[in-house]
Design a protein around this motif. Structure first.
Motif, PDB file in Angstrom:
ATOM      1  N   ASN A  13       0.852  -1.202   0.000  1.00 50.04           N
ATOM      2  CA  ASN A  13       0.000   0.000   0.000  1.00 50.04           C
ATOM      3  C   ASN A  13       0.882   1.245   0.000  1.00 50.04           C
ATOM      4  O   ASN A  13       2.106   1.158   0.085  1.00 50.04           O
ATOM      5  N   SER A  47      -4.487   1.582   1.498  1.00 49.79           N
ATOM      6  CA  SER A  47      -4.548   0.368   2.319  1.00 49.79           C
ATOM      7  C   SER A  47      -5.188  -0.724   1.480  1.00 49.79           C
ATOM      8  O   SER A  47      -5.866  -0.436   0.485  1.00 49.79           O
ATOM      9  N   ILE A  48      -4.925  -1.966   1.845  1.00 52.36           N
ATOM     10  CA  ILE A  48      -5.457  -3.094   1.080  1.00 52.36           C
ATOM     11  C   ILE A  48      -6.472  -3.809   1.961  1.00 52.36           C
ATOM     12  O   ILE A  48      -6.115  -4.391   3.003  1.00 52.36           O
ATOM     13  N   CYS A  80       2.246  -7.576   2.844  1.00 47.55           N
ATOM     14  CA  CYS A  80       0.791  -7.448   2.952  1.00 47.55           C
ATOM     15  C   CYS A  80       0.302  -8.835   3.336  1.00 47.55           C
ATOM     16  O   CYS A  80       0.659  -9.821   2.668  1.00 47.55           O
ATOM     17  N   PHE A  81      -0.502  -8.923   4.395  1.00 46.51           N
ATOM     18  CA  PHE A  81      -0.793 -10.245   4.951  1.00 46.51           C
ATOM     19  C   PHE A  81      -1.580 -11.138   3.999  1.00 46.51           C
ATOM     20  O   PHE A  81      -1.573 -12.362   4.106  1.00 46.51           O
ATOM     21  N   ASP A  82      -2.251 -10.540   3.013  1.00 43.92           N
ATOM     22  CA  ASP A  82      -2.972 -11.347   2.016  1.00 43.92           C
ATOM     23  C   ASP A  82      -1.999 -12.019   1.053  1.00 43.92           C
ATOM     24  O   ASP A  82      -2.432 -12.788   0.190  1.00 43.92           O
ATOM     25  N   THR A 119      -7.161 -10.692  12.048  1.00 49.52           N
ATOM     26  CA  THR A 119      -6.912  -9.690  11.021  1.00 49.52           C
ATOM     27  C   THR A 119      -7.772  -8.462  11.275  1.00 49.52           C
ATOM     28  O   THR A 119      -8.346  -8.295  12.362  1.00 49.52           O
ATOM     29  N   THR A 120      -7.896  -7.593  10.271  1.00 50.52           N
ATOM     30  CA  THR A 120      -8.559  -6.292  10.446  1.00 50.52           C
ATOM     31  C   THR A 120     -10.065  -6.370  10.222  1.00 50.52           C
ATOM     32  O   THR A 120     -10.853  -6.337  11.154  1.00 50.52           O
ATOM     33  N   SER A 124     -11.593  -9.382   4.650  1.00 44.64           N
ATOM     34  CA  SER A 124     -10.279  -9.980   4.349  1.00 44.64           C
ATOM     35  C   SER A 124     -10.210 -11.462   4.715  1.00 44.64           C
ATOM     36  O   SER A 124      -9.281 -12.156   4.312  1.00 44.64           O
ATOM     37  N   VAL A 151      -7.643  -0.874   8.255  1.00 45.52           N
ATOM     38  CA  VAL A 151      -6.173  -1.000   8.275  1.00 45.52           C
ATOM     39  C   VAL A 151      -5.522   0.274   8.798  1.00 45.52           C
ATOM     40  O   VAL A 151      -4.629   0.234   9.648  1.00 45.52           O
ATOM     41  N   GLY A 184      -2.815 -10.738  11.550  1.00 48.79           N
ATOM     42  CA  GLY A 184      -3.155 -10.768  10.128  1.00 48.79           C
ATOM     43  C   GLY A 184      -3.138  -9.436   9.423  1.00 48.79           C
ATOM     44  O   GLY A 184      -4.023  -9.159   8.610  1.00 48.79           O
ATOM     45  N   CYS A 185      -2.144  -8.610   9.708  1.00 51.50           N
ATOM     46  CA  CYS A 185      -1.979  -7.342   8.979  1.00 51.50           C
ATOM     47  C   CYS A 185      -0.572  -6.817   9.249  1.00 51.50           C
ATOM     48  O   CYS A 185      -0.114  -6.817  10.389  1.00 51.50           O
ATOM     49  N   ALA A 186       0.070  -6.351   8.197  1.00 56.49           N
ATOM     50  CA  ALA A 186       1.426  -5.779   8.375  1.00 56.49           C
ATOM     51  C   ALA A 186       1.384  -4.594   9.330  1.00 56.49           C
ATOM     52  O   ALA A 186       2.352  -4.317  10.037  1.00 56.49           O
TER      53      ALA A 186
HETATM   54  C1  5HY Z   1      -1.897  -5.650   5.062  1.00 56.83           C
HETATM   55  N1  5HY Z   1      -3.791  -4.773   4.176  1.00 56.83           N
HETATM   56  O1  5HY Z   1      -1.115  -6.422   5.657  1.00 56.83           O
HETATM   57  C2  5HY Z   1      -3.272  -6.047   4.623  1.00 56.83           C
HETATM   58  C3  5HY Z   1      -3.977  -6.859   5.629  1.00 56.83           C
HETATM   59  C4  5HY Z   1      -5.410  -6.582   5.768  1.00 56.83           C
HETATM   60  O2  5HY Z   1      -2.883  -2.709   3.694  1.00 56.83           O
HETATM   61  N2  5HY Z   1      -1.669  -4.408   4.678  1.00 56.83           N
HETATM   62  C5  5HY Z   1      -2.785  -3.865   4.142  1.00 56.83           C
HETATM   63  O3  5HY Z   1      -5.760  -6.061   6.819  1.00 56.83           O
HETATM   64  O4  5HY Z   1      -6.178  -6.889   4.856  1.00 56.83           O
END
Ligand code: 5HY
Length: 249
Positions: A13, A47-48, A80-82, A119-120, A124, A151, A184-186
C-alpha cells in the motif's frame, strides 16, 4: 567479513507510516550483516482491504521488484498479509519472494498445534482462509477472526485498534483453543511482543518471519523453482505502463 545481504521489504500500500513501521519490524530481527530496503509503490491504494485493493496493488509490487533487482537483492518480502501478488512476483523476480502471511503461518505451526489468525476487517477473512488451504496449513488454524478495525486505524495511536485486536485474542484463546496467534496485517507488526506478553502465548507477525526466512533461503542457496507454476514469464509484447515488465525469459 561475509558480504552484506540486502533484503527488499515491499509495503504494497502507499501509506508511508506503515512502510516505516514494517521497516522497523524487519530491522529488529535482521542479522547484523543484513540491510533492509523498505519500499512502497508510488501509486495505488493507501490500504489493502479485500480483493479489489489487492488487484490494484499488484502492478506496483512488480514495479518495486523491478527497481530492487538492480540492487543485488537477496530476496523480496511482500509485506501485505494477504500475500498479494505473491505468485506473479515469484515468476517475475530473480531472487526468492516470501509473503508475510505464508511466513507467519509456517512459523506459528512450529510453536503451536493450533493457531488463530486475527486480522482487520471481515472482508479480508476469505482470502486468508484460501491461503491457509493453498499453503496446506488450514488444519492447524482454529479460525480467522476480524477485529473489525480499518487497516489505517492501526496507524492512529488514539484509535481502539490495539484493544480490539487484544479482545479478539482473548476470544481466540477461549473459543478456538488457540495456542498461538498470528497477526493478520502488516500494520500490526509493532504489536506482537506486547500482545504476547499480555496474553501469555506466542504472537507471530509476518514481517519478522519473512525476513528470517529470506535470510535462511539465501544462506542455503535456495531460490524459486522455474520448472513449474513459477516459471519465468514468456517473452511477449507488453504495452503501455506494462512495457517496464518486458524482459528476456
Ligand atoms: C496488510 N492490508 O497487511 C493487509 C492486511 C489486511 O494494507 N496491509 C494492508 O488487513 O487486509
Amino acid at each position: 567479513m561475509k558480504p552484506r545481504m540486502r533484503i527488499q521489504v515491499i509495503n504494497p500500500n502507499t501509506t508511508a507510516s506503515m512502510t516505516a513501521k514494517i521497516a522497523a519490524a524487519a530491522r529488529l530481527v535482521a542479522s547484523p550483516g543484513t540491510d533492509i530496503v523498505a519500499t512502497q509503490p508510488d501509486e495505488g491504494p493507501v490500504s489493502i482491504e479485500g480483493y479489489f485493493d489487492e488487484a490494484l496493488s499488484v502492478p506496483g509490487i512488480l514495479e518495486e521488484i523491478a527497481r530492487g533487482e538492480g540492487q543485488e537483492i537477496a530476496g523480496h518480502v511482500i509485506a501485505c498479509f494477504d500475500d498479494t501478488g505473491l505468485d506473479a512476483a515469484r515468476c517475475f523476480a530473480s531472487a526468492p519472494v516470501v509473503g508475510i502471511g505464508e511466513a507467519a503461518y509456517h512459523m506459528a505451526s512450529l510453536v503451536a498445534g493450533r493457531f488463530t489468525v486475527v486480522t482487520t476487517l471481515a472482508r479480508s477473512i476469505p482470502a486468508l482462509e484460501h491461503n491457509l488451504v493453498r499453503y496446506g496449513l488450514a488444519s492447524r488454524c482454529g479460525g480467522v477472526r476480524a477485529a473489525e478495525v480499518p487497516v489505517l486505524a492501526l496507524e492512529d495511536p488514539h484509535s481502539s485498534a490495539r484493544d480490539r485486536v487484544s479482545g479478539e485474542i482473548d476470544r481466540a484463546i477461549r473459543d478456538d483453543r488457540a495456542e498461538a496467534i498470528v497477526l493478520g496485517c502488516a500494520g500490526m507488526a509493532d504489536l506482537a511482543r506486547s500482545l504476547s506478553a499480555e496474553h501469555g502465548l506466542p504472537v507471530i507477525e509476518g514481517v519478522s518471519a519473512a525476513v528470517r526466512l529470506i535470510e535462511d533461503l539465501s544462506v542455503m542457496g535456495l531460490s524459486t523453482s522455474r520448472i513449474g507454476g513459477w516459471a519465468s514469464p514468456r517473452r511477449k509484447p507488453l504495452s503501455g505502463r506494462y512495457a517496464v515488465f518486458s524482459r528476456a525469459s
